[in-house]
Design a protein around this motif. Structure first.
Motif, PDB file in Angstrom:
ATOM      1  N   ALA B  35      38.637  42.398  52.491  1.00 22.59           N
ATOM      2  CA  ALA B  35      38.791  42.068  53.900  1.00 22.59           C
ATOM      3  C   ALA B  35      39.777  40.931  54.145  1.00 22.59           C
ATOM      4  O   ALA B  35      40.390  40.854  55.197  1.00 22.59           O
ATOM      5  N   SER B  36      39.882  40.008  53.161  1.00 23.53           N
ATOM      6  CA  SER B  36      40.718  38.845  53.464  1.00 23.53           C
ATOM      7  C   SER B  36      41.523  38.392  52.252  1.00 23.53           C
ATOM      8  O   SER B  36      41.238  38.785  51.120  1.00 23.53           O
ATOM      9  N   SER B  37      42.472  37.515  52.491  1.00 22.84           N
ATOM     10  CA  SER B  37      43.344  37.086  51.400  1.00 22.84           C
ATOM     11  C   SER B  37      42.819  35.830  50.720  1.00 22.84           C
ATOM     12  O   SER B  37      43.286  35.444  49.669  1.00 22.84           O
ATOM     13  N   GLN B  38      41.862  35.176  51.354  1.00 22.82           N
ATOM     14  CA  GLN B  38      41.309  33.974  50.747  1.00 22.82           C
ATOM     15  C   GLN B  38      39.779  34.055  50.754  1.00 22.82           C
ATOM     16  O   GLN B  38      39.167  34.225  51.822  1.00 22.82           O
ATOM     17  N   VAL B  39      39.213  33.924  49.574  1.00 25.96           N
ATOM     18  CA  VAL B  39      37.752  34.005  49.482  1.00 25.96           C
ATOM     19  C   VAL B  39      37.216  32.657  49.013  1.00 25.96           C
ATOM     20  O   VAL B  39      37.718  32.090  48.037  1.00 25.96           O
ATOM     21  N   VAL B  40      36.231  32.132  49.705  1.00 21.30           N
ATOM     22  CA  VAL B  40      35.638  30.846  49.344  1.00 21.30           C
ATOM     23  C   VAL B  40      34.128  31.036  49.172  1.00 21.30           C
ATOM     24  O   VAL B  40      33.479  31.643  50.028  1.00 21.30           O
ATOM     25  N   VAL B  41      33.601  30.548  48.055  1.00 20.81           N
ATOM     26  CA  VAL B  41      32.149  30.617  47.864  1.00 20.81           C
ATOM     27  C   VAL B  41      31.585  29.218  48.021  1.00 20.81           C
ATOM     28  O   VAL B  41      32.022  28.281  47.340  1.00 20.81           O
ATOM     29  N   SER B  42      30.650  29.064  48.912  1.00 15.95           N
ATOM     30  CA  SER B  42      30.017  27.761  49.093  1.00 15.95           C
ATOM     31  C   SER B  42      28.765  27.685  48.218  1.00 15.95           C
ATOM     32  O   SER B  42      27.895  28.554  48.269  1.00 15.95           O
TER      33      SER B  42
END
Lengths: 695, 117
Positions: B35-42
């Motif tokens: 879905a997106s170009s940047q994935v961040v896991v919190s």
């Protein structure tokens, strides 16, 4: 899946505990032996690690406490005394109980045990410290070197024994699923010393190709520890074999030459990187080699025993079928078929031998259990007894070994209770304070002889006789040979102990022994000398499933007599039999008097006996008995089929077998029939004597 | 899990994460990457995790490298989580800062090139 691994853990742990028992007893004998001490420690450590891994938190917690105490022992903080050994054994039993299941009571008990153990260890430690101080002071006074005599020196010496290991650990892909937690292993490794852990993640694929339940990680670990290689290997003891594991010791001792790579770097001939690459290549090569070796060294496998039982059953059926084939081939007189039947027979006998040997186990596993029995009981009775074992590697069928356990315990208990005297009594009799019980096993043809002898007081035949009369087992005026007197102790309801102790003396022991050994197709013999000891010998067949028999015929019926008890065959003419029938059924055999029994009369076989009959002479109960049959057919290898419950009380028959033509033949219970024959003979002689006395 | 912008997908993981949830979390990550170009896991709400989850993070960073997208960790690290990274050798000194963790972790997983803003 986890359940399966838990089961495997239980099995392994039980094995470890069994070994632990004998190691602890070994420790009692030589409390300062470093190898034994570290073996105890290692076992505790392994159980701790693996129980945590498989979710046995209670065991892990408990074992952790015990392990710390063992660690102190290993460091030489004190020396194990008897109470310490007792507590260690109790801890072992506790772990065993915890393996079976947990309960709040068990938890309380285990906590109490830990407290007690800790307190005892502390007191031992204090004592040792005091001694050390005293020695040190004395040493100072004498200007000696106190550190050489003090107990504190031990851990110092160990610290100097640091070594470094390079460990490459690449768990197999399904490591997450089979319950092994690599994290715990890494944690454990770190607890051994200083470790640098370098993860290898080069095997991890990008997300789209990742199977999230497989493990792709590996680790390069360099560990400096003073615990030795065994301790390092023990960490991985429950890791399945297909995991990549390499443990290399890289600085074994200071005196050892430097590694080539280190020299090359020092001399600036090669860079660290080059060396690293070369090393990795080397390691890869080693790994392939190891894999190849692993294939060839998988020397043993674990098999569930019911699978083995199934195999033995099948082989049994095949043996029967083979007998039928041989017979049919003989009847058809077809050369080709006979040839096949003969080859089949040869292969069958090899297959039978092989299958039986698979079920053979060394009897030593049972022996080690008795060490504990002797230790605990002799302490309870206030006696000093040493158990000496011999022939522990003698192999016996697994089922036989299992069934031997109880009889042997009974006999050993009896030896401890009735045989070995109290230390004071022994000293008064001019013997060593400590008594000895010797347990030995050896092969003897198709049998194993197990001998239990003690150097105790021997059997008091007068008391045995008096007791037997009191119990109404024999009449007051009966004259008995020494052997017969000894055999009285096996009579049901017999006990010579004046007081009933918890050990024996309830009078249930020896007749149970006798019955159990009889049912195994074995025999018990006793020899005893007043004042110098008793010797009980068990003669046990190697296996229960298949016997070599002698096939005999009476009328149209066939019977099998176990070949191992057959001594010889002779003929008897009808007129000889008739004449002897009037008096006693005795004849002379090898210049001995031989009582004999007619199997025809015994089993009510219809028909007329032939003019010349055969007598099969068998050994039973230290004497010989003859069985009169119509014809001796010959050697017959046979599978024993148990008789149904309906025939449980059939006297004189121990089983049945299926013959080549499909008919059933009964297997004669030689011991039982011989005993009956002898008793009948004794009665007859007595009756005759009585008559003569009246006249 | 929430979306803060169209091109950045932030996944907020929670609780104790272990092998039982690995497949589910992998799908979550895969969808995010699609879905997106940047994935961040919190990681702030993660109380504990096991190696399979660390492996998932490693694999995600490799996926980002391969597809030219970016992958980051964010939040405050729970001490127990940090301990797992420490024991398994992906971290040298304990930290509560996800950024520090990310730098050290990615250095070990994907080489120095993976660590850029």
């Amino acid at each position: 899946m986890i359940e399966k691994f838990k089961e495997a853990f239980r099995e392994e742990a039980t094995e470890l505990l069994t070994n632990l028992e004998s190691t602890v007893l070994e420790l009692e004998r030589s409390p300062t032996d470093e190898e034994t001490i570290s073996s105890v420690f290692r076992t505790m450590h392994t159980i701790k690690g693996s129980s945590a891994m498989f979710g046995f938190e209670e065991i892990a917690r408990f074992t952790h406490e015990i392990e710390s105490i063992m660690d102190l022992l290993r460091e030489g903080a004190f020396i194990a005394d008897r109470a310490f050994i007792d507590l260690t054994l109790s801890s072992r039993d506790m772990i065993n109980a915890m393996l079976a299941g947990s309960s709040p009571e068990l938890r309380n008990e285990s906590n109490a045990l830990v407290e007690e153990f800790k307190a005892h260890a502390q007191s031992l430690r204090d004592k040792k410290m005091e001694e050390t101080r005293a020695t040190a002071e004395a040493g100072d006074f004498l200007e000696a070197q106190p550190e050489q005599t003090s107990g504190v020196a031990a851990p110092l010496a160990m610290a100097a024994d640091q070594s470094t290991f390079r460990i490459r650990f690449t768990p197999c892909h399904d490591v997450f699923l089979n319950g092994t937690k690599p994290l715990l292993l890494l944690e454990e490794l770190r607890s051994l010393g200083t470790a640098s852990v370098r993860p290898i993640s080069s095997g991890v694929p990008p997300l789209s190709e990742l199977d999230p339940e497989k493990s792709y990680f590996g680790w390069d670990i360099s560990l400096s520890t003073d615990r030795g290689e065994d301790a390092v290997r023990d960490v991985f003891i429950f890791v399945s074999e297909d995991c990549g594991l390499e443990i290399t010791r890289i600085d074994a001792k200071e005196s050892e030459p430097k590694l080539l790579g280190e020299i090359l770097i020092e001399e600036k001939i090669a860079t660290q990187e080059q060396i690293q690459n070369a090393l990795e290549e080397q390691e890869r090569g080693k790994k392939t080699k190891e894999f190849r070796q692993m294939d060839s060294t998988a020397a043993s496998i674990r098999v569930a025993s019911d699978k083995l039982d199934g195999l033995v059953d099948l082989v049994g059926e095949l043996v029967t079928l083979q007998a039928r084939l041989s017979r049919t081939a003989g009847e058809l007189k077809d050369g080709g078929l006979t040839n096949i039947a003969e080859q089949f027979e040869r292969l069958m006998s090899q297959l039978r031998g092989n299958t039986m040997s698979i079920r053979m186990l060394p009897i030593g596993s049972t022996f080690s259990k008795f060490r504990r029995v002797v230790r605990d009981l002799s302490a309870e009775m206030g006696k000093e007894i040493e158990l000496v074992t011999a022939g522990a590697d003698t192999e016996l069928d697994k089922t036989v070994i299992e069934r031997l356990n109880d009889p042997l315990v009974h006999i050993i208990r009896n030896s401890i209770d009735h045989g070995i005297e109290a230390p004071e009594a022994r000293e008064a009799a001019g013997k060593a304070r400590a008594g000895t019980i010797t347990l030995s096993a050896m092969h003897s043809g198709a049998h194993v002889l197990i001998e239990i002898s003690d150097d105790g007081a021997g059997i008091n035949t007068d008391r045995v006789f008096a007791k037997a009369v009191e119990r109404g087992i024999v009449g007051a005026g009966t004259e008995l040979s020494k052997q017969e007197l000894f055999q009285l102790i096996f009579a049901p309801g017999f006990s010579t102990a004046q007081t009933v102790t918890s050990v024996s003396g309830r009078g249930v022991g020896m007749d149970v022994v006798k019955r159990e050994i009889d049912s195994l197709g074995g025999s018990v013999s006793v020899d005893s000398t007043r004042g110098s000891g008793t010797n009980i010998t068990l003669r046990i067949p190697l296996t229960l499933a298949i016997i070599e028999g002698l096939l005999v015929r009476i009328g149209n019926e066939h019977f099998v007599i176990p070949l191992s008890s057959v001594d010889g065959c002779l003929e008897i003419k009808r007129e000889d039999r008739c004449s002897s029938n009037e008096g006693r059924r005795l004849l002379s055999y090898r210049s001995e008097v031989l009582p004999y029994v007619g199997v025809r009369e015994l089993f009510d076989v219809p028909g007329e006996a032939p003019p010349i009959e055969q007598i099969v002479v068998v050994n039973a109960h230290e004497s010989r008995v003859g069985f009169v049959v119509d014809e001796v057919v010959g050697d017959y290898q046979t599978v024993i089929k148990p008789l149904g419950r309906m025939f449980k009380n059939a006297v004189g028959v121990s089983g049945a077998t299926i013959l080549g033509d499909g008919t059933v033949a009964l297997i004669i219970d030689v011991n039982r029939l011989a005993m009956n024959a002898q008793q009948a003979e004794t009665r007859r002689i007595k009756a005759e004597r009585g008559e003569r006395g009246d006249a | 899990m929430s979306t803060s912008s169209v091109s950045v997908k932030v996944l907020t993981w929670e609780g104790t994460l272990s092998i039982e949830r690995a497949a589910e979390l992998k799908n979550e990550l895969m969808n995010a990457f699609e879905a997106s170009s940047q994935v961040v896991v919190s990681l702030s709400l993660v109380e504990n995790l096991d190696l399979s989850i660390i492996q998932l993070l490693a694999s995600a960073s490799l996926e980002a490298l391969r597809t030219g997208k970016s992958f980051h960790l964010t939040g405050t690290i729970h001490p127990e989580v940090a301990q797992v990274f420490l024991v398994s050798g992906f971290l040298e000194r304990s930290t509560d800062n996800a950024r520090n963790l990310e730098i050290e972790f990615l250095k070990r997983v994907a080489g120095k090139g993976a660590v850029e803003k």
